[in-house]
Design a protein around this motif. Structure first.
Motif, PDB file in Angstrom:
ATOM      1  N   TRP A 218       4.383   5.473   2.287  1.00 26.42           N
ATOM      2  CA  TRP A 218       4.891   6.839   2.347  1.00 26.42           C
ATOM      3  C   TRP A 218       4.833   7.386   3.778  1.00 26.42           C
ATOM      4  O   TRP A 218       5.754   8.074   4.238  1.00 26.42           O
ATOM      5  N   HIS A 219       3.775   7.064   4.503  1.00 24.79           N
ATOM      6  CA  HIS A 219       3.671   7.481   5.905  1.00 24.79           C
ATOM      7  C   HIS A 219       4.814   6.882   6.736  1.00 24.79           C
ATOM      8  O   HIS A 219       5.414   7.572   7.567  1.00 24.79           O
TER       9      HIS A 219
ATOM     10  N   LYS B 107       8.253   8.626   5.930  1.00 28.28           N
ATOM     11  CA  LYS B 107       8.391   9.942   6.576  1.00 28.28           C
ATOM     12  C   LYS B 107       8.794   9.792   8.041  1.00 28.28           C
ATOM     13  O   LYS B 107       9.644  10.544   8.546  1.00 28.28           O
TER      14      LYS B 107
ATOM     15  N   ASP C  14       0.850  -1.192   0.000  1.00 28.87           N
ATOM     16  CA  ASP C  14       0.000   0.000   0.000  1.00 28.87           C
ATOM     17  C   ASP C  14       0.886   1.243   0.000  1.00 28.87           C
ATOM     18  O   ASP C  14       1.613   1.491   0.967  1.00 28.87           O
ATOM     19  N   GLN C  15       0.836   2.054  -1.058  1.00 30.91           N
ATOM     20  CA  GLN C  15       1.772   3.163  -1.212  1.00 30.91           C
ATOM     21  C   GLN C  15       1.504   4.297  -0.225  1.00 30.91           C
ATOM     22  O   GLN C  15       2.435   4.970   0.211  1.00 30.91           O
ATOM     23  N   GLY C  16       0.251   4.532   0.119  1.00 32.48           N
ATOM     24  CA  GLY C  16      -0.051   5.556   1.117  1.00 32.48           C
ATOM     25  C   GLY C  16       0.520   5.181   2.480  1.00 32.48           C
ATOM     26  O   GLY C  16       1.136   6.010   3.173  1.00 32.48           O
ATOM     27  N   LYS C  17       0.339   3.941   2.864  1.00 31.31           N
ATOM     28  CA  LYS C  17       0.880   3.445   4.132  1.00 31.31           C
ATOM     29  C   LYS C  17       2.406   3.453   4.110  1.00 31.31           C
ATOM     30  O   LYS C  17       3.051   3.784   5.112  1.00 31.31           O
TER      31      LYS C  17
END
Length: 340
Positions: A136-137, A140, A131-134
Motif C-alpha cells: 500500500w505504501h 501511494k 506484505d500488504q502494508g509495504k
C-alpha cells in the motif's frame, strides 16, 4: 587436506567460468541478441498490425484506411483542443495499460491465486503473499508520481513537441515511420536509462534517492515506478519521453511507445518468469544484487562489464524466453547448498 582440495577445485571452476564468460561472444553476442529481440518484435508488430487492421475492417465494414478513419473521428471530437487530446493520449492510455497489467498481477501477488502462476516466481521464497502494508505504501507513491510528477511533465512535453511539429496532426504517420520511431525510442531509452540508473547508484545519490526503489529486493510489477520523485523524472520519465520529443512524433506513436515502455518495465519487475513473455531475470537480479544489470537490453551492461557476475549465475541460464509450461526454476534448478 580434503577441504583444501575442494577449495582449489572450486577456485578452478570459478576461473573456468570466468573464462567462459569472456569467450561467449562478448559485446557482439549481446548486440545480436538485442537486435534479434527488437527485430522480432517489430516484425511481430507489423504482422499483427496488418492482420488486426484487416479483421477490424471486415468486422466494422470500414472502407479505406481503418486507422486513419478512426483517428479522424477522434481528432474531430477534440478539434481546437489539441492539448486535451495530447494529455489523454499520453496519460490516460498509458495509465490504463499500466494499471490493467498490474491489476492482474496484483491479484496473484495479494491472493496467491491462481496457484499455477505462483510456480513461475523468480524468487520462489519471496512475496508469498506480498506484505500488504509495504504494498500500500508503494502504491501511494506510484499514484503520486503519476498524477503530480508525470502529469505536469507531460503537459510541458506537449508544448516542446509542438515546437518540433504538429503532434496532433490530422494525418497519421505511415506504418513504416511509426516502426522506425519506435526503434529509435528503444535505443534512446537504453542509453538514457543505463547511464541515469548508474548515476543514481553513486553512493552520494543512492542513499537520498534510489534506495527507496531498492527497498524491494524481490520486486513486483507495480513497483516499477515506485521511486523518489527526482529519480522518477530523471531515470523513469526522461529516457521514455526523450525519443518522441527529439523526433517530433505524432501523438499516436508517442502514446503507443509510452504504453509499451510501461508494460515492458512492469514485466521486468513483475517477479514472474511466465511463458511467452520477456524474461525478467536480468532486472530481477539487479534488485537482488544491486551492482549488476543496470540497463534494459543489456548491450551497455556487456560493454561496461556490469553483467559479468550475472553471467556466472543460474539466473543467467534462465534469462531466455520460456516456450513451455515447466517453470525454469524447476528445469534449471539452483545448485544445492554445499555442506560446511
Amino acid at each position: 587436506m580434503a577441504a583444501g582440495s575442494r577449495r582449489r577445485k572450486n577456485g578452478g571452476e570459478e576461473a573456468a567460468a570466468m573464462n567462459r564468460v569472456k569467450q561467449d561472444g562478448g559485446l557482439w553476442d549481446s548486440i545480436t541478441k538485442a537486435t534479434f529481440i527488437v527485430g522480432s518484435g517489430v516484425l511481430l508488430l507489423a504482422a499483427f498490425g496488418n492482420s488486426l487492421t484487416w479483421h477490424l475492417q471486415r468486422f466494422w465494414g470500414a472502407s479505406g484506411d481503418f486507422w486513419q478513419t478512426l483517428w479522424t473521428k477522434l481528432y474531430l471530437q477534440f478539434q481546437g483542443h489539441d492539448s486535451a487530446l495530447f494529455y489523454l493520449g499520453t496519460m490516460l492510455a498509458p495509465m490504463l495499460a499500466f494499471w490493467g497489467t498490474n491489476g492482474l498481477l496484483l491479484l496473484v501477488d495479494v491472493t496467491g491465486r491462481p496457484s499455477f502462476i505462483t510456480r513461475y516466481r523468480v524468487q520462489p521464497d519471496k512475496n508469498s503473499p506480498v506484505d500488504q502494508g509495504k504494498l500500500w505504501h508503494a502504491i501511494k507513491q506510484v499514484v503520486f508520481n503519476q498524477v503530480f510528477v508525470s502529469g505536469p511533465m507531460v503537459m510541458g512535453i506537449y508544448h516542446l513537441t509542438s515546437w518540433r511539429g504538429e503532434p496532433c496532426s490530422p494525418q497519421l504517420p505511415s506504418f513504416q515511420r511509426g516502426l522506425m520511431e519506435l526503434a529509435v525510442c528503444v535505443v534512446v531509452e537504453e542509453l538514457m536509462f543505463y547511464y541515469s540508473h548508474r548515476l543514481f547508484h553513486h553512493p552520494g545519490l543512492y542513499k537520498h534517492f534510489h534506495k527507496q526503489h531498492h527497498e524491494w529486493t524481490a520486486p513486483i510489477g507495480v513497483v516499477s515506478i515506485y521511486a523518489h520523485p527526482v529519480e522518477h523524472v530523471m531515470s523513469n520519465m526522461l529516457p521514455a519521453v526523450l525519443g518522441p520529443l527529439l523526433l517530433g512524433s505524432h501523438l499516436t506513436t508517442t502514446s503507443l511507445w509510452y504504453c509499451m515502455a510501461l508494460i515492458s518495465t512492469t514485466v521486468s519487475h513483475c517477479g514472474y518468469h511466465l511463458p511467452f513473455l520477456p524474461s525478467p531475470e536480468f532486472h530481477d537480479f539487479h534488485h537482488l544484487k544491486f551492482t549488476q544489470c543496470f540497463g534494459v537490453l543489456g548491450v551497455l551492461d556487456r560493454l561496461h562489464r556490469t553483467d559479468d557476475k550475472f553471467r556466472l549465475t543460474k539466473q543467467y541460464e534462465r534469462h531466455t524466453l520460456l516456450t513451455g509450461l515447466t517453470p525454469l526454476t524447476e528445469s534449471i534448478p539452483d545448485q544445492p547448498k554445499k555442506l560446511q
